[in-house]
Design a protein around this motif. Structure first.
Motif, short mmCIF file in Angstrom:
data_model
loop_
_atom_site.label_atom_id
_atom_site.label_comp_id
_atom_site.label_asym_id
_atom_site.label_seq_id
_atom_site.Cartn_x
_atom_site.Cartn_y
_atom_site.Cartn_z
N GLY A 125 31.26 8.47 5.27
CA GLY A 125 29.83 8.70 5.47
C GLY A 125 29.18 9.45 4.33
N GLU A 126 29.95 9.83 3.34
CA GLU A 126 29.39 10.54 2.19
C GLU A 126 28.74 9.55 1.23
N GLY A 127 27.67 10.01 0.58
CA GLY A 127 27.05 9.22 -0.46
C GLY A 127 27.84 9.36 -1.75
N ARG A 128 28.37 8.26 -2.25
CA ARG A 128 29.16 8.27 -3.49
C ARG A 128 28.75 7.09 -4.36
N SER A 129 28.75 7.31 -5.69
CA SER A 129 28.45 6.20 -6.58
C SER A 129 29.59 5.19 -6.59
N GLY B 182 33.97 8.50 -6.55
CA GLY B 182 32.70 8.37 -7.25
C GLY B 182 31.93 9.67 -7.16
N ALA B 183 30.94 9.79 -8.01
CA ALA B 183 30.11 11.00 -8.01
C ALA B 183 29.32 11.10 -6.71
N ILE B 184 29.10 12.31 -6.27
CA ILE B 184 28.34 12.53 -5.05
C ILE B 184 26.89 12.11 -5.26
N ILE B 185 26.33 11.42 -4.29
CA ILE B 185 24.93 11.01 -4.35
C ILE B 185 24.12 11.92 -3.43
N MET B 186 23.23 12.66 -4.03
CA MET B 186 22.26 13.47 -3.29
C MET B 186 20.93 13.25 -4.01
N GLY B 187 19.84 13.32 -3.28
CA GLY B 187 18.58 13.14 -3.96
C GLY B 187 17.39 13.14 -3.03
N ASN C 246 0.81 -1.23 0.00
CA ASN C 246 0.00 0.00 0.00
C ASN C 246 0.84 1.27 0.00
N ILE C 247 2.03 1.20 -0.54
CA ILE C 247 2.95 2.34 -0.56
C ILE C 247 3.57 2.44 -1.95
N ASP C 248 3.78 3.67 -2.40
CA ASP C 248 4.52 3.92 -3.64
C ASP C 248 5.69 4.82 -3.27
N ILE C 249 6.86 4.47 -3.72
CA ILE C 249 8.04 5.28 -3.42
C ILE C 249 8.58 5.84 -4.73
N GLN C 250 8.59 7.17 -4.81
CA GLN C 250 9.08 7.86 -5.99
C GLN C 250 10.47 8.43 -5.67
N ASP C 251 11.34 8.44 -6.66
CA ASP C 251 12.70 8.91 -6.43
C ASP C 251 13.16 9.76 -7.61
N ASN C 252 14.28 10.43 -7.43
CA ASN C 252 14.88 11.13 -8.56
C ASN C 252 16.17 10.40 -8.95
N PHE C 253 16.77 10.78 -10.04
CA PHE C 253 17.85 10.02 -10.66
C PHE C 253 18.99 9.60 -9.73
N PRO C 254 19.60 10.48 -8.94
CA PRO C 254 20.77 10.04 -8.18
C PRO C 254 20.49 8.89 -7.20
N VAL C 255 19.27 8.78 -6.72
CA VAL C 255 18.95 7.71 -5.75
C VAL C 255 17.90 6.75 -6.32
N ALA C 256 17.87 6.63 -7.64
CA ALA C 256 16.82 5.84 -8.29
C ALA C 256 16.88 4.36 -7.93
N ASN C 257 18.03 3.76 -7.88
CA ASN C 257 18.13 2.32 -7.61
C ASN C 257 19.02 1.98 -6.44
N GLU C 258 19.88 2.91 -6.05
CA GLU C 258 20.81 2.59 -4.98
C GLU C 258 21.31 3.84 -4.28
N ILE C 259 21.72 3.60 -3.04
CA ILE C 259 22.42 4.62 -2.27
C ILE C 259 23.67 3.95 -1.74
#
Length: 173
Positions: free
Chosen positions: A121-125, A132-137, A102-115
């Motif tokens: 502690g930084e988000g990096r691809s 790696g590229a910084i992951i923010m989203g 009963n939930i839908d989770i929408q995301d934007n490109f940087p966090v579309a499939n993985e974090i």
């Protein structure tokens, strides 16, 4: 002779009042149930993201939180020893989440499939160790039936904040 009890008219009036009160309370009750589903799903995802970040910092190794196609279908969390972003047989599975109902989770490109988090502690691809590229989203958790959800924002340092969605953010397209 005196009789005790209700007359037929009194019984009909009582049943009518109970039916009216039930009809008024039912929509609010459904909203509260959906709100609880949304908050539970949000807290489950927040816990997984925070666990991924803290494991990366404590072990000084890349951790990856990967969606099973879409976030609401569940995810896995693992330590990525070879920094490629995919779970290999020799890499330790830390957590697995099944589908969220009963939930839908929408995301934007940087966090579309993985974090993915590195040891700082930084988000990096995934790609190279500690690079790696910084992951923010933004990840938006939307209930199935209402238009009010919760938005999770992952910043450059790998920290999360949550906020209520604006009107229309959860509308189905």
């Amino acid at each position: 002779m005196k009789y005790y009890g209700f007359t037929f008219i009194e019984l009909l009036i009582t049943i009518s009042v109970v039916a009216l009160l039930t009809a008024l309370a039912l929509p609010n009750f459904s909203y509260q149930i959906q709100k609880a589903h949304t908050e539970t799903a949000t807290q489950t995802l927040v816990n997984a993201i925070e666990t991924a970040r803290s494991k990366a910092v404590f072990t000084n190794q890349r951790t990856v939180l990967r969606a099973k196609e879409k976030w609401h279908q569940g995810w896995i969390l693992f330590i990525d020893l070879n920094n490629n972003g995919t779970k290999e047989d020799n890499e330790r599975l830390l957590q697995e989440q099944m589908e969220l109902k009963n939930i839908d989770i929408q995301d934007n490109f940087p966090v579309a499939n993985e974090i993915s988090f590195i040891g700082t502690g930084e988000g990096r691809s995934p790609g190279k160790k500690d690079r790696g590229a910084i992951i923010m989203g933004t990840i938006t958790i939307c209930p199935a039936t209402t238009d009010k959800g919760i938005k999770l924002v992952l910043n450059r340092a790998g920290r999360l904040r949550s906020e209520k969605t604006a009107e229309g953010d959860c509308s189905k397209t």
